[in-house]
Write a protein that holds these residues in place. Structure first.
Motif, PDB file in Angstrom:
ATOM      1  N   ASP A  31      79.086  11.750  22.157  1.00  0.00           N
ATOM      2  CA  ASP A  31      80.323  11.309  22.791  1.00  0.00           C
ATOM      3  C   ASP A  31      81.441  11.894  21.922  1.00  0.00           C
ATOM      4  O   ASP A  31      81.440  11.695  20.708  1.00  0.00           O
ATOM      5  CB  ASP A  31      80.350   9.779  22.777  1.00  0.00           C
ATOM      6  N   TRP A  74      67.806  11.664  18.544  1.00  0.00           N
ATOM      7  CA  TRP A  74      68.296  10.313  18.257  1.00  0.00           C
ATOM      8  C   TRP A  74      68.441  10.081  16.757  1.00  0.00           C
ATOM      9  O   TRP A  74      67.656  10.627  15.964  1.00  0.00           O
ATOM     10  CB  TRP A  74      67.316   9.265  18.815  1.00  0.00           C
ATOM     11  N   TYR A 111      70.663  -9.113  15.916  1.00  0.00           N
ATOM     12  CA  TYR A 111      71.177  -7.742  15.818  1.00  0.00           C
ATOM     13  C   TYR A 111      71.910  -7.461  14.495  1.00  0.00           C
ATOM     14  O   TYR A 111      71.717  -6.419  13.877  1.00  0.00           O
ATOM     15  CB  TYR A 111      72.093  -7.488  17.021  1.00  0.00           C
ATOM     16  N   ASP A 148      73.069  11.101  22.690  1.00  0.00           N
ATOM     17  CA  ASP A 148      74.153  10.191  23.090  1.00  0.00           C
ATOM     18  C   ASP A 148      75.522  10.734  22.691  1.00  0.00           C
ATOM     19  O   ASP A 148      76.481   9.969  22.559  1.00  0.00           O
ATOM     20  CB  ASP A 148      73.950   8.803  22.470  1.00  0.00           C
ATOM     21  N   ASN A 181      83.683   9.325  13.994  1.00  0.00           N
ATOM     22  CA  ASN A 181      82.826   8.830  12.907  1.00  0.00           C
ATOM     23  C   ASN A 181      82.634   9.884  11.817  1.00  0.00           C
ATOM     24  O   ASN A 181      82.606   9.553  10.641  1.00  0.00           O
ATOM     25  CB  ASN A 181      81.461   8.412  13.450  1.00  0.00           C
ATOM     26  N   GLU A 202      80.934  -3.883  17.676  1.00  0.00           N
ATOM     27  CA  GLU A 202      80.603  -2.446  17.688  1.00  0.00           C
ATOM     28  C   GLU A 202      81.148  -1.760  18.942  1.00  0.00           C
ATOM     29  O   GLU A 202      81.552  -0.599  18.894  1.00  0.00           O
ATOM     30  CB  GLU A 202      79.088  -2.237  17.588  1.00  0.00           C
ATOM     31  N   ASN A 224      72.548   4.470  13.405  1.00  0.00           N
ATOM     32  CA  ASN A 224      73.875   4.601  12.789  1.00  0.00           C
ATOM     33  C   ASN A 224      73.747   4.811  11.284  1.00  0.00           C
ATOM     34  O   ASN A 224      74.460   5.630  10.698  1.00  0.00           O
ATOM     35  CB  ASN A 224      74.694   3.343  13.083  1.00  0.00           C
ATOM     36  N   ASN A 268      81.626  10.694  18.078  1.00  0.00           N
ATOM     37  CA  ASN A 268      81.015  11.620  17.130  1.00  0.00           C
ATOM     38  C   ASN A 268      82.047  12.164  16.143  1.00  0.00           C
ATOM     39  O   ASN A 268      81.911  12.042  14.937  1.00  0.00           O
ATOM     40  CB  ASN A 268      80.336  12.774  17.873  1.00  0.00           C
ATOM     41  N   SER A 319      68.468  -2.063  17.102  1.00  0.00           N
ATOM     42  CA  SER A 319      69.809  -1.969  17.706  1.00  0.00           C
ATOM     43  C   SER A 319      69.627  -1.789  19.211  1.00  0.00           C
ATOM     44  O   SER A 319      68.513  -1.590  19.700  1.00  0.00           O
ATOM     45  CB  SER A 319      70.605  -0.813  17.099  1.00  0.00           C
ATOM     46  N   SER A 320      70.733  -1.814  19.935  1.00  0.00           N
ATOM     47  CA  SER A 320      70.627  -1.893  21.403  1.00  0.00           C
ATOM     48  C   SER A 320      70.113  -0.614  22.072  1.00  0.00           C
ATOM     49  O   SER A 320      69.517  -0.670  23.131  1.00  0.00           O
ATOM     50  CB  SER A 320      71.998  -2.241  21.994  1.00  0.00           C
ATOM     51  N   LYS A 321      70.420   0.561  21.488  1.00  0.00           N
ATOM     52  CA  LYS A 321      70.093   1.872  22.091  1.00  0.00           C
ATOM     53  C   LYS A 321      70.828   2.077  23.425  1.00  0.00           C
ATOM     54  O   LYS A 321      70.371   2.814  24.294  1.00  0.00           O
ATOM     55  CB  LYS A 321      68.565   2.051  22.310  1.00  0.00           C
ATOM     56  N   PHE A 322      71.961   1.427  23.570  1.00  0.00           N
ATOM     57  CA  PHE A 322      72.744   1.599  24.809  1.00  0.00           C
ATOM     58  C   PHE A 322      73.507   2.937  24.833  1.00  0.00           C
ATOM     59  O   PHE A 322      73.967   3.378  25.886  1.00  0.00           O
ATOM     60  CB  PHE A 322      73.790   0.472  24.954  1.00  0.00           C
ATOM     61  N   SER A 323      73.684   3.537  23.656  1.00  0.00           N
ATOM     62  CA  SER A 323      74.648   4.655  23.557  1.00  0.00           C
ATOM     63  C   SER A 323      74.381   5.843  24.485  1.00  0.00           C
ATOM     64  O   SER A 323      75.347   6.397  25.020  1.00  0.00           O
ATOM     65  CB  SER A 323      74.771   5.125  22.108  1.00  0.00           C
TER      66      SER A 323
HETATM   67  P1  FAD Z   1      74.336  -0.477  18.571  1.00  0.00           P
HETATM   68  O1  FAD Z   1      74.348  -0.668  17.095  1.00  0.00           O
HETATM   69  O2  FAD Z   1      73.416  -1.287  19.353  1.00  0.00           O
HETATM   70  O3  FAD Z   1      75.845  -0.700  19.077  1.00  0.00           O
HETATM   71  C1  FAD Z   1      76.147  -0.951  20.463  1.00  0.00           C
HETATM   72  C2  FAD Z   1      77.125   0.079  20.948  1.00  0.00           C
HETATM   73  O4  FAD Z   1      78.330   0.018  20.202  1.00  0.00           O
HETATM   74  C3  FAD Z   1      76.641   1.509  20.808  1.00  0.00           C
HETATM   75  O5  FAD Z   1      75.798   1.888  21.859  1.00  0.00           O
HETATM   76  C4  FAD Z   1      77.955   2.272  20.777  1.00  0.00           C
HETATM   77  O6  FAD Z   1      78.461   2.470  22.063  1.00  0.00           O
HETATM   78  C5  FAD Z   1      78.876   1.323  20.031  1.00  0.00           C
HETATM   79  N1  FAD Z   1      78.925   1.662  18.602  1.00  0.00           N
HETATM   80  C6  FAD Z   1      78.139   1.184  17.617  1.00  0.00           C
HETATM   81  N2  FAD Z   1      78.512   1.697  16.433  1.00  0.00           N
HETATM   82  C7  FAD Z   1      79.541   2.528  16.675  1.00  0.00           C
HETATM   83  C8  FAD Z   1      80.361   3.354  15.869  1.00  0.00           C
HETATM   84  N3  FAD Z   1      80.220   3.434  14.545  1.00  0.00           N
HETATM   85  N4  FAD Z   1      81.315   4.090  16.477  1.00  0.00           N
HETATM   86  C9  FAD Z   1      81.501   4.041  17.802  1.00  0.00           C
HETATM   87  N5  FAD Z   1      80.767   3.264  18.615  1.00  0.00           N
HETATM   88  C10 FAD Z   1      79.813   2.514  18.061  1.00  0.00           C
HETATM   89  N6  FAD Z   1      77.981   7.100  18.831  1.00  0.00           N
HETATM   90  C11 FAD Z   1      77.913   7.655  20.055  1.00  0.00           C
HETATM   91  O7  FAD Z   1      77.816   6.931  21.050  1.00  0.00           O
HETATM   92  N7  FAD Z   1      77.943   9.016  20.218  1.00  0.00           N
HETATM   93  C12 FAD Z   1      78.054   9.865  19.156  1.00  0.00           C
HETATM   94  O8  FAD Z   1      78.118  11.085  19.344  1.00  0.00           O
HETATM   95  C13 FAD Z   1      78.083   9.303  17.846  1.00  0.00           C
HETATM   96  N8  FAD Z   1      78.103  10.088  16.737  1.00  0.00           N
HETATM   97  C14 FAD Z   1      78.145   9.516  15.489  1.00  0.00           C
HETATM   98  C15 FAD Z   1      78.209  10.339  14.365  1.00  0.00           C
HETATM   99  C16 FAD Z   1      78.244   9.778  13.083  1.00  0.00           C
HETATM  100  C17 FAD Z   1      78.336  10.676  11.880  1.00  0.00           C
HETATM  101  C18 FAD Z   1      78.197   8.386  12.938  1.00  0.00           C
HETATM  102  C19 FAD Z   1      78.222   7.762  11.571  1.00  0.00           C
HETATM  103  C20 FAD Z   1      78.143   7.563  14.038  1.00  0.00           C
HETATM  104  C21 FAD Z   1      78.125   8.102  15.332  1.00  0.00           C
HETATM  105  N9  FAD Z   1      78.067   7.289  16.482  1.00  0.00           N
HETATM  106  C22 FAD Z   1      78.050   7.874  17.725  1.00  0.00           C
HETATM  107  C23 FAD Z   1      78.180   5.822  16.383  1.00  0.00           C
HETATM  108  C24 FAD Z   1      76.837   5.063  16.256  1.00  0.00           C
HETATM  109  O9  FAD Z   1      76.046   5.654  15.265  1.00  0.00           O
HETATM  110  C25 FAD Z   1      76.065   5.025  17.567  1.00  0.00           C
HETATM  111  O10 FAD Z   1      76.902   4.590  18.619  1.00  0.00           O
HETATM  112  C26 FAD Z   1      74.897   4.037  17.480  1.00  0.00           C
HETATM  113  O11 FAD Z   1      74.066   4.360  16.400  1.00  0.00           O
HETATM  114  C27 FAD Z   1      74.127   4.065  18.774  1.00  0.00           C
HETATM  115  O12 FAD Z   1      73.016   3.234  18.698  1.00  0.00           O
HETATM  116  P2  FAD Z   1      72.957   1.881  19.523  1.00  0.00           P
HETATM  117  O13 FAD Z   1      73.334   2.139  20.926  1.00  0.00           O
HETATM  118  O14 FAD Z   1      71.629   1.296  19.265  1.00  0.00           O
HETATM  119  O15 FAD Z   1      74.118   1.074  18.814  1.00  0.00           O
END
Ligand code: FAD
Length: 469
Positions: A423, A387, A235, A421, A430, A288, A390, A427, A248-252
């Motif tokens: 939140d 979608w 990862y 996703d 970040n 993360e 990050n 959101n 990435s996990s896509k858990f969000s």
């Molecule tokens: P992975 O990389 O697999 O990470 C696992 C989990 O960790 C995610 O599902 C999430 O819950 C958490 N996580 C990872 N990175 C972040 C981060 N930077 N901040 C907070 N939590 C994180 N995330 C949201 O869930 N909802 C949003 O509305 C959101 N808006 C964003 C807006 C901007 C401008 C940016 C830069 C980031 C935002 N993120 C948001 C954070 C992050 O981009 C996403 O959580 C992530 O891309 C989701 O993909 P994943 O589940 O594959 O993450």
């Protein structure tokens, strides 16, 4: 009574645990009716992708409740305070709900608290969204909410998330509802007018990756990413790839609706590490999750200040923005007249405050028609799929705030509408971070060309989303 908010799952659901011994239990979801008039995006807050995903999560949760001898009721009310009246008329002694981040969400909790007091009903607000409980966080350093690294150092190795709760086999029965008491309450069914339209829609994001809101689908994704594919082991190296599904996990999306709990994910990673060994990547997924956790407590701590153009307690050091005050968010449906005014006024005023070139630049950004191809690909992906990786979020956000000089809050509101996703804490936290509207952000503009060369060297991502043009 169980006020169903964003914990649409049976497992690790503290409200169901709390209600387990009750004589009877009424789970209620607040879902105001949508108006007939089509509103502009900034008044709606929730675009088609999230509406569909949430409808799926709600529908699956309702079925699970039914299977355990309970059921889900939908109340066409916007205000949580109405639940206190309903509870009193049912002679119900207690309401349970989870705490959410976001100033409007907290305001709803406070309004319900006041209404409950008036009606002689007790309100129990529980920790259901986070790794750590509020009581555990009370011991964190006082300035932890100002900086992620302070927060991380305060919790890592010091606090352990509680073990996830098991899903109940059986739930207390529903109370007897007389016609008078149940006025305005409707038992959930997939043909409920609010959800039916969303559930009938063709799968809108199938072209990106299969995404279904049910808690089971979230569990399946977790099993796949951690155990079956073992993608978790790579990862840290793959996570910045904007295109590959398993990068990435896509858990969000599930985490955002509470169809998956952060504590379950954490526990699963720890179990995987105990079985197969830990590495930098398994650690990084937990790292993360700590970012998510950090933003939750950051939002709870700073309230409306996270929506200020310069961020909480600081002068704006980032891109110049039109300061029109603070934004207020709401967990309830945008069609509720009372809260809509505030929202539309807020974004509408920022839009009105833009100069003509800024407005043109913002609109070009939303359409994916800027001078930066990576940003364009990202903006089209967002609109077509709900979608973004990050990396794409960071580059698109940075470009709007720094290169185009547009108030970052318009971008955050645009993401709020389109993201599947979304939140509130992650959101807006970040976005503020990227725009240097955060107490500890050292963000500087990201060069989109450099980013494209580093993260999309063969142009596959841009080709995927720009190929029609
Ligand atoms: P992975 O990389 O697999 O990470 C696992 C989990 O960790 C995610 O599902 C999430 O819950 C958490 N996580 C990872 N990175 C972040 C981060 N930077 N901040 C907070 N939590 C994180 N995330 C949201 O869930 N909802 C949003 O509305 C959101 N808006 C964003 C807006 C901007 C401008 C940016 C830069 C980031 C935002 N993120 C948001 C954070 C992050 O981009 C996403 O959580 C992530 O891309 C989701 O993909 P994943 O589940 O594959 O993450």
């Amino acid at each position: 009574m169980y006020w169903v908010r964003q914990e649409l799952r049976l497992a690790d659901n503290p409200c169901l645990r709390e209600a387990a011994a009750a004589e009877c239990l009424l789970p209620v979801l607040l879902q105001p009716k949508r108006g007939r008039v089509e509103r502009p995006w900034w008044e709606q807050r929730e675009g088609p992708f999230r509406r569909r995903f949430r409808a799926e999560s709600v529908s699956a949760f309702a079925s699970e409740l039914e299977r355990r001898g309970s059921g889900l009721f939908v109340c066409a009310e916007a205000r949580a305070g109405a639940l206190a009246t309903l509870a009193a008329s049912l002679q119900c002694s207690r309401i349970v709900a989870t705490k959410l981040a976001g100033s409007d969400e907290e305001a709803e909790e406070q309004a319900l608290q006041v209404a409950c007091k008036r009606q002689g009903v007790s309100l129990h607000l529980l920790d259901g969204h986070t790794l750590f409980a509020g009581a555990q966080m009370a011991g964190a350093p006082a300035d932890a909410s100002r900086s992620f690294s302070r927060f991380r150092k305060g919790v890592e190795g010091k606090l352990a998330p509680a073990a996830p709760l098991a899903a109940p086999d059986k739930l207390p029965p529903l109370p007897a509802l007389t016609a008078e008491v149940s006025k305005g309450l409707e038992r959930f069914s997939p043909s409920h007018p609010f959800f039916a339209a969303e559930l009938r829609q063709a799968q809108p994001y199938a072209h990106t990756f299969a995404l279904h809101g049910a808690a089971d689908a979230g569990q399946a994704r977790m099993q796949w990413f951690i155990w079956e594919s073992r993608c978790i082991r790579r990862y840290k190296e793959t996570r910045n790839d904007p295109l590959a599904v398993d990068a990435s996990s896509k858990f969000s999306p599930w985490l955002a609706q509470g169809a998956l709990s952060a504590r379950e994910v954490w526990a699963e990673i720890v179990r995987f590490e105990a079985t197969h060994g830990s590495n930098a990547s398994t650690y990084w997924l937990r790292f993360e999750l700590l970012w998510r956790e950090y933003f939750f407590w950051y939002a709870r701590h700073h309230g409306t200040a996270i929506f200020a153009s310069g961020g909480p307690g600081t002068a704006a050091v980032g891109p110049k923005a039109v300061d029109v005050g603070v934004r207020s968010t709401s967990v309830v449906d945008d069609a509720s007249a009372g809260l809509n005014g505030e929202r539309s006024t807020w974004v509408g005023r920022i839009l009105e405050g833009l100069t003509a070139p800024q407005r043109a630049a913002f609109e070009a950004w939303t359409r994916g028609e800027t001078d930066a191809s990576f940003v364009n690909a990202a903006m089209r992906e967002l609109r077509e799929s709900g979608w973004l990786s990050n990396r794409s979020r960071q580059v698109a956000a940075s470009y709007l705030a720094w290169q185009l000089g547009v108030d970052w809050r318009l971008g955050a509101a645009w993401f709020e509408y389109w993201l599947c996703d979304y939140d509130v804490a992650s959101n807006w936290g970040n976005w503020g971070y990227q725009a240097a509207a955060h107490p500890r952000s050292d963000a500087r503009p990201l060069d989109p060309e450099w980013q494209a060369n580093a993260y999309d060297p063969d142009g596959a991502y841009r080709h995927r989303w720009l190929k029609q043009t």
